[in-house]
Write an enzyme that holds these catalytic residues in place. Structure first.
Site, short mmCIF file in Angstrom:
data_model
loop_
_atom_site.label_atom_id
_atom_site.label_comp_id
_atom_site.label_asym_id
_atom_site.label_seq_id
_atom_site.Cartn_x
_atom_site.Cartn_y
_atom_site.Cartn_z
N GLU A 103 0.83 -1.21 0.00
CA GLU A 103 0.00 0.00 0.00
C GLU A 103 0.86 1.26 0.00
OE1 GLU A 103 -3.33 2.50 2.58
OE2 GLU A 103 -2.45 0.67 3.44
N ASP A 159 9.51 5.32 15.60
CA ASP A 159 9.59 6.77 15.40
C ASP A 159 10.07 7.40 16.70
OD1 ASP A 159 9.34 9.41 14.71
OD2 ASP A 159 7.15 9.40 14.56
N ASP A 182 11.11 11.19 18.31
CA ASP A 182 10.94 12.60 18.00
C ASP A 182 11.51 13.46 19.12
OD1 ASP A 182 9.32 15.29 17.76
OD2 ASP A 182 9.06 14.24 15.86
#
Length: 418
Positions: A46, A111, A113
């Site tokens: 996808e 992830d 940050d």
């Protein structure tokens, strides 16, 4: 608002984006002991497009490299994202029943940050990042890498700069690719020890530390004094020190003595001085017995170790990791707010100022009159990524060959038994 115009983005996608390398990276087979290697897996991958208007288009898929490039250039998105491989091409979703399209595999992604370190970084604020505070991300990457390799046996990882204040990990090992949602959550629970970086509550980690935490502490402790106490100096402000350092000391006499010293006697002492003051004042406390003194000093040591982990141990974005269907920004996209390219990085040497900007890349492309229209700013990162893809594909082919030999051997053995 994006710093790159639609025309700039179209130019970048048309002439500079490394579609062949990304296509090769994504176009690997799903492995199976019974040699189920029929499809090129990008057919079922996808892609999602995010547009400047705020619109978002999911369930796109392609079969070939030209089709891949044509799709992105045609849509000209602000960024595009990569999702899971499904049991059927996602673009057929409209003609399928909802239950017929099932996510089967995807990279294990993480992830990290800078937002999660804002309470302890003083060199920058907001969206700003510099070489000094980027050390938070570098140390977090090191901790995650060691855990993935030593504790889970994963080896094929690549980190990608987010374009502004963080980094994304793509773990491509086939075992990682096949993890279910539950297994991804289990990996996340193992790694995501620090869920609240506030010092208002004591972390209270169990003793003895889990081996992973003890290893992480030993990795991070050498950086705490120079990086946190000296460079960042987060407790120079006395009010901040009183609010965050003292509440969890578990001894009112020590807290009262330090409060008086920092506010009245010696205001605005450095974080390093305040950190050392805690030990000095604690050593002068009176206790009813040597054992009580010993117990308190052990608790103080534990408290200080917890703070090292609380500040420097990585805090992960839960949503990015825990579900197969979650998408993540593709490498080499442009960050709309900064114009930085989201380049694959060598964590130990990268700093955000090294990330090329789309404006620079397009200028280099336009000013290059030779047949070689590559960007000297972007090319080293493409080469680094291509080396990763080549090594991955070589390892994949070797493993596939070994698996094929193993399957043939099993079949022969079964035939003899019969």
């Amino acid at each position: 608002m994006s710093v790159a115009s639609p025309a700039d983005m179209e130019h970048y996608y048309q002439n500079c984006y490394p579609f062949p390398a990304i296509f090769s990276w994504l176009n690997r087979q799903n492995e199976s002991k019974r040699n189920d290697l029929k499809d090129n897996c990008i057919r079922t991958r996808e892609f999602a497009m995010a547009f400047r208007s705020g619109a978002y288009k999911r369930y796109n898929s392609v079969s070939t490299l030209p089709e891949f490039k044509e799709m992105v250039v045609k849509f000209n998105p602000d960024r595009f994202e990569i999702g899971a491989m499904y049991n059927k091409p996602p673009k057929d979703r409209e003609i399928l029943m909802k239950s017929e399209l099932v996510a089967k595999s995807k990279e294990l992604v993480f992830d990290i940050d800078m937002d999660d370190y804002d309470a302890f970084r003083t060199c920058c604020q907001g969206a700003q990042v510099c070489d000094k505070c980027w050390k938070f991300i570098t140390l977090a990457i090191e901790v995650i890498n060691v855990a993935l390799k030593d504790d889970f046996g994963f080896h094929d990882m690549i980190w990608v700069y987010s374009g502004r204040r963080g980094a994304h990990c793509w773990c491509n090992d086939e075992r990682a690719m096949q993890l279910t949602d539950m297994q991804r959550r289990n990996v996340l629970d193992y790694l995501n020890v620090i869920r609240d970086r506030s010092l208002s509550k004591r972390l209270a980690l169990k003793r003895p530390y889990h081996p992973h935490l003890l290893r992480s502490l030993n990795m991070l402790k050498p950086y705490f004094m120079e990086f946190i106490l000296e460079e960042q100096d987060p407790w120079r402000n006395d009010n901040d020190a009183l609010k965050t350092l003292l509440p969890n000391l578990s001894d009112k006499n020590l807290t009262d003595a330090l409060t008086k010293y920092w506010v009245s006697d010696e205001p605005n002492r450095s974080s390093l001085d305040k950190w050392n003051d805690i030990d000095e004042f604690a050593s002068n406390l009176k206790f009813n017995s040597p054992q009580r003194r010993k117990d308190f000093m052990y608790r103080l040591k534990d408290w200080k170790e917890d703070i090292v982990l609380l500040i420097l141990y990585p805090k992960l974005d839960i949503e990015v990791t825990r579900q197969l269907i979650h998408l993540l920004k593709a490498p080499f996209c442009i960050h709309p707010a900064t114009g930085n390219v989201c380049v694959p990085i060598e964590p130990s040497t990268f700093t955000p100022d090294k990330a090329p900007k789309v404006s620079t890349i397009l200028e280099e492309f336009n000013n290059n009159n030779s047949n070689d229209r590559s960007s000297k700013s972007l090319q080293p990162f493409i080469d680094y990524f291509q080396d990763h893809v080549t090594n991955f594909n070589n390892d994949f082919n070797k493993k596939r060959k070994l698996d094929s030999i193993e399957v043939k051997t099993e079949i022969k053995t079964e035939t003899k038994v019969e």
